[in-house]
Design a protein around this motif. Structure first.
Motif, PDB file in Angstrom:
ATOM      1  N   ALA A  53       3.904  13.071  12.396  1.00 42.51           N
ATOM      2  CA  ALA A  53       4.803  12.045  12.947  1.00 42.51           C
ATOM      3  C   ALA A  53       4.031  10.757  13.254  1.00 42.51           C
ATOM      4  CB  ALA A  53       5.489  12.559  14.206  1.00 42.51           C
ATOM      5  N   ALA A  54       2.814  10.899  13.782  1.00 41.57           N
ATOM      6  CA  ALA A  54       1.993   9.720  14.088  1.00 41.57           C
ATOM      7  C   ALA A  54       1.594   8.994  12.805  1.00 41.57           C
ATOM      8  CB  ALA A  54       0.759  10.132  14.883  1.00 41.57           C
ATOM      9  N   VAL A  55       1.235   9.753  11.778  1.00 43.08           N
ATOM     10  CA  VAL A  55       0.854   9.145  10.501  1.00 43.08           C
ATOM     11  C   VAL A  55       2.046   8.417   9.881  1.00 43.08           C
ATOM     12  CG1 VAL A  55       0.166   9.688   8.126  1.00 43.08           C
ATOM     13  CG2 VAL A  55      -1.062  10.705  10.039  1.00 43.08           C
ATOM     14  N   ALA A  56       3.222   9.030   9.958  1.00 42.94           N
ATOM     15  CA  ALA A  56       4.421   8.384   9.407  1.00 42.94           C
ATOM     16  C   ALA A  56       4.750   7.100  10.159  1.00 42.94           C
ATOM     17  CB  ALA A  56       5.603   9.355   9.459  1.00 42.94           C
ATOM     18  N   TRP A  57       4.583   7.110  11.484  1.00 45.94           N
ATOM     19  CA  TRP A  57       4.861   5.912  12.280  1.00 45.94           C
ATOM     20  C   TRP A  57       3.901   4.781  11.910  1.00 45.94           C
ATOM     21  CZ3 TRP A  57       2.269   2.912  15.860  1.00 45.94           C
ATOM     22  CH2 TRP A  57       3.065   2.029  16.596  1.00 45.94           C
ATOM     23  N   ILE A  58       2.621   5.114  11.764  1.00 49.83           N
ATOM     24  CA  ILE A  58       1.615   4.101  11.409  1.00 49.83           C
ATOM     25  C   ILE A  58       1.893   3.553  10.007  1.00 49.83           C
ATOM     26  CG2 ILE A  58      -0.834   3.749  10.902  1.00 49.83           C
ATOM     27  CD1 ILE A  58      -1.420   5.696  13.220  1.00 49.83           C
ATOM     28  N   ALA A  59       2.251   4.429   9.063  1.00 48.13           N
ATOM     29  CA  ALA A  59       2.534   3.980   7.700  1.00 48.13           C
ATOM     30  C   ALA A  59       3.760   3.072   7.664  1.00 48.13           C
ATOM     31  CB  ALA A  59       2.738   5.187   6.789  1.00 48.13           C
ATOM     32  N   ALA A  60       4.801   3.424   8.429  1.00 48.85           N
ATOM     33  CA  ALA A  60       5.999   2.577   8.468  1.00 48.85           C
ATOM     34  C   ALA A  60       5.687   1.216   9.073  1.00 48.85           C
ATOM     35  CB  ALA A  60       7.101   3.275   9.263  1.00 48.85           C
ATOM     36  N   ARG A  61       4.877   1.195  10.115  1.00 48.96           N
ATOM     37  CA  ARG A  61       4.484  -0.068  10.743  1.00 48.96           C
ATOM     38  C   ARG A  61       3.685  -0.926   9.770  1.00 48.96           C
ATOM     39  NH1 ARG A  61      -0.332  -0.583  14.165  1.00 48.96           N
ATOM     40  NH2 ARG A  61      -0.350  -2.694  14.917  1.00 48.96           N
ATOM     41  N   ASP A  62       2.773  -0.294   9.029  1.00 48.39           N
ATOM     42  CA  ASP A  62       1.958  -1.022   8.065  1.00 48.39           C
ATOM     43  C   ASP A  62       2.827  -1.608   6.953  1.00 48.39           C
ATOM     44  OD1 ASP A  62      -0.634  -1.807   6.958  1.00 48.39           O
ATOM     45  OD2 ASP A  62      -0.181  -0.346   5.386  1.00 48.39           O
ATOM     46  N   GLU A  63       3.786  -0.827   6.473  1.00 48.48           N
ATOM     47  CA  GLU A  63       4.669  -1.342   5.420  1.00 48.48           C
ATOM     48  C   GLU A  63       5.541  -2.484   5.932  1.00 48.48           C
ATOM     49  OE1 GLU A  63       8.193   0.129   2.469  1.00 48.48           O
ATOM     50  OE2 GLU A  63       6.495   1.429   2.871  1.00 48.48           O
ATOM     51  N   ARG A  64       6.044  -2.367   7.161  1.00 49.62           N
ATOM     52  CA  ARG A  64       6.865  -3.437   7.733  1.00 49.62           C
ATOM     53  C   ARG A  64       6.055  -4.717   7.860  1.00 49.62           C
ATOM     54  NH1 ARG A  64       6.959  -4.804  12.936  1.00 49.62           N
ATOM     55  NH2 ARG A  64       6.153  -2.771  13.520  1.00 49.62           N
ATOM     56  N   ARG A  65       4.808  -4.589   8.336  1.00 49.13           N
ATOM     57  CA  ARG A  65       3.967  -5.781   8.485  1.00 49.13           C
ATOM     58  C   ARG A  65       3.620  -6.386   7.133  1.00 49.13           C
ATOM     59  NH1 ARG A  65      -0.925  -4.749  12.155  1.00 49.13           N
ATOM     60  NH2 ARG A  65      -1.018  -7.002  12.090  1.00 49.13           N
ATOM     61  N   THR A  66       3.433  -5.547   6.113  1.00 48.17           N
ATOM     62  CA  THR A  66       3.161  -6.059   4.775  1.00 48.17           C
ATOM     63  C   THR A  66       4.378  -6.786   4.228  1.00 48.17           C
ATOM     64  OG1 THR A  66       1.609  -4.248   4.354  1.00 48.17           O
ATOM     65  CG2 THR A  66       2.487  -5.391   2.438  1.00 48.17           C
ATOM     66  N   ARG A  67       5.566  -6.198   4.425  1.00 47.78           N
ATOM     67  CA  ARG A  67       6.810  -6.802   3.937  1.00 47.78           C
ATOM     68  C   ARG A  67       7.087  -8.135   4.619  1.00 47.78           C
ATOM     69  NH1 ARG A  67       9.836  -2.643   4.824  1.00 47.78           N
ATOM     70  NH2 ARG A  67      10.501  -3.314   6.869  1.00 47.78           N
ATOM     71  N   GLU A  68       6.792  -8.223   5.920  1.00 54.59           N
ATOM     72  CA  GLU A  68       7.029  -9.466   6.670  1.00 54.59           C
ATOM     73  C   GLU A  68       5.936 -10.503   6.432  1.00 54.59           C
ATOM     74  OE1 GLU A  68       7.297  -8.185  10.697  1.00 54.59           O
ATOM     75  OE2 GLU A  68       9.287  -7.339  10.464  1.00 54.59           O
ATOM     76  N   GLY A  69       4.855 -10.101   5.828  1.00 54.12           N
ATOM     77  CA  GLY A  69       3.755 -11.027   5.578  1.00 54.12           C
ATOM     78  C   GLY A  69       2.893 -11.278   6.791  1.00 54.12           C
ATOM     79  N   THR A  70       2.919 -10.384   7.778  1.00 49.06           N
ATOM     80  CA  THR A  70       2.120 -10.582   8.989  1.00 49.06           C
ATOM     81  C   THR A  70       0.930  -9.641   9.046  1.00 49.06           C
ATOM     82  OG1 THR A  70       3.519  -9.032  10.218  1.00 49.06           O
ATOM     83  CG2 THR A  70       4.110 -11.372  10.315  1.00 49.06           C
ATOM     84  N   LYS A  71       0.688  -8.889   7.997  1.00 49.76           N
ATOM     85  CA  LYS A  71      -0.430  -7.938   8.001  1.00 49.76           C
ATOM     86  C   LYS A  71      -1.752  -8.698   8.021  1.00 49.76           C
ATOM     87  CE  LYS A  71      -2.239  -3.951   5.628  1.00 49.76           C
ATOM     88  NZ  LYS A  71      -2.067  -3.030   4.514  1.00 49.76           N
ATOM     89  N   GLY A  72      -2.619  -8.325   8.939  1.00 51.53           N
ATOM     90  CA  GLY A  72      -3.927  -8.952   9.050  1.00 51.53           C
ATOM     91  C   GLY A  72      -3.914 -10.286   9.765  1.00 51.53           C
ATOM     92  N   ASP A  77      -1.821 -16.693  15.297  1.00 51.48           N
ATOM     93  CA  ASP A  77      -1.589 -17.336  14.005  1.00 51.48           C
ATOM     94  C   ASP A  77      -0.100 -17.415  13.689  1.00 51.48           C
ATOM     95  OD1 ASP A  77      -4.298 -17.655  13.593  1.00 51.48           O
ATOM     96  OD2 ASP A  77      -4.498 -15.814  12.400  1.00 51.48           O
ATOM     97  N   GLN A  78       0.629 -16.347  13.993  1.00 47.68           N
ATOM     98  CA  GLN A  78       2.072 -16.338  13.752  1.00 47.68           C
ATOM     99  C   GLN A  78       2.768 -17.377  14.624  1.00 47.68           C
ATOM    100  OE1 GLN A  78       3.605 -12.347  14.066  1.00 47.68           O
ATOM    101  NE2 GLN A  78       1.738 -11.518  13.166  1.00 47.68           N
ATOM    102  N   ASP A  79       2.360 -17.472  15.896  1.00 45.79           N
ATOM    103  CA  ASP A  79       2.941 -18.475  16.790  1.00 45.79           C
ATOM    104  C   ASP A  79       2.628 -19.886  16.304  1.00 45.79           C
ATOM    105  OD1 ASP A  79       3.991 -16.518  18.384  1.00 45.79           O
ATOM    106  OD2 ASP A  79       2.436 -16.656  19.920  1.00 45.79           O
ATOM    107  N   ALA A  80       1.419 -20.094  15.812  1.00 48.78           N
ATOM    108  CA  ALA A  80       1.045 -21.414  15.301  1.00 48.78           C
ATOM    109  C   ALA A  80       1.915 -21.795  14.106  1.00 48.78           C
ATOM    110  CB  ALA A  80      -0.432 -21.434  14.914  1.00 48.78           C
ATOM    111  N   ASP A  81       2.235 -20.832  13.245  1.00 50.41           N
ATOM    112  CA  ASP A  81       3.112 -21.120  12.104  1.00 50.41           C
ATOM    113  C   ASP A  81       4.505 -21.527  12.561  1.00 50.41           C
ATOM    114  OD1 ASP A  81       1.068 -20.581  10.364  1.00 50.41           O
ATOM    115  OD2 ASP A  81       1.749 -18.542   9.886  1.00 50.41           O
TER     116      ASP A  81
END
Length: 129
Positions: A53-72, A77-81
């Motif tokens: 369950a923890a691995v699935a939660w981390i993977a979903a979070r990583d995919e969401r951040r990649t999709r939103e373009g906020t990964k890394g 930086d996001q606030d500055a944009d």
């Protein structure tokens, strides 16, 4: 959050093994190392569902951040944009129906004026002559 729950389960396993070793008479720094190893082995076998369950939660979070373009990217930086986009939107040319911006494109602020009793326009920001 599944990651917190999984971590708590692992800490409970460690505490249980440390307590068992303490009661068994092993009361040195070796008890801590032995409890850590025993908890690691038992956690691998016993905590499969919370770990998945923890691995699935981390993977979903990583995919969401990649999709939103906020990964890394940090929140700063996001606030500055967001702030840069607001400043750019404020500087865009406006139609004649909209009121004039507070500052002109050159950066000069418009001078406030007022009318005295005689109907003369007076610039209140100009220094007296």
């Amino acid at each position: 959050m599944p990651v917190v729950l999984y971590t708590l389960y692992r800490l409970l396993l460690f505490a249980a093994f440390l307590g068992l070793l303490w009661v068994a008479g092993l009361r040195s720094w070796l008890a801590v190392i032995a409890a850590a190893l025993l908890a690691w082995m038992a956690g691998y076998v016993l905590l499969r569902t919370p770990r998945d369950a923890a691995v699935a939660w981390i993977a979903a979070r990583d995919e969401r951040r990649t999709r939103e373009g906020t990964k890394g990217r940090s929140r700063a930086d996001q606030d500055a944009d967001v702030e840069d986009a607001a400043v750019d939107a404020a500087r865009e040319p406006r139609s004649e129906d909209e009121p004039a911006p507070l500052t002109s494109p050159g950066g000069d602020a418009p001078r406030p004026t007022a009318t005295d009793d005689g109907g003369t326009t007076i610039d209140r920001t100009a220094p007296p002559a």
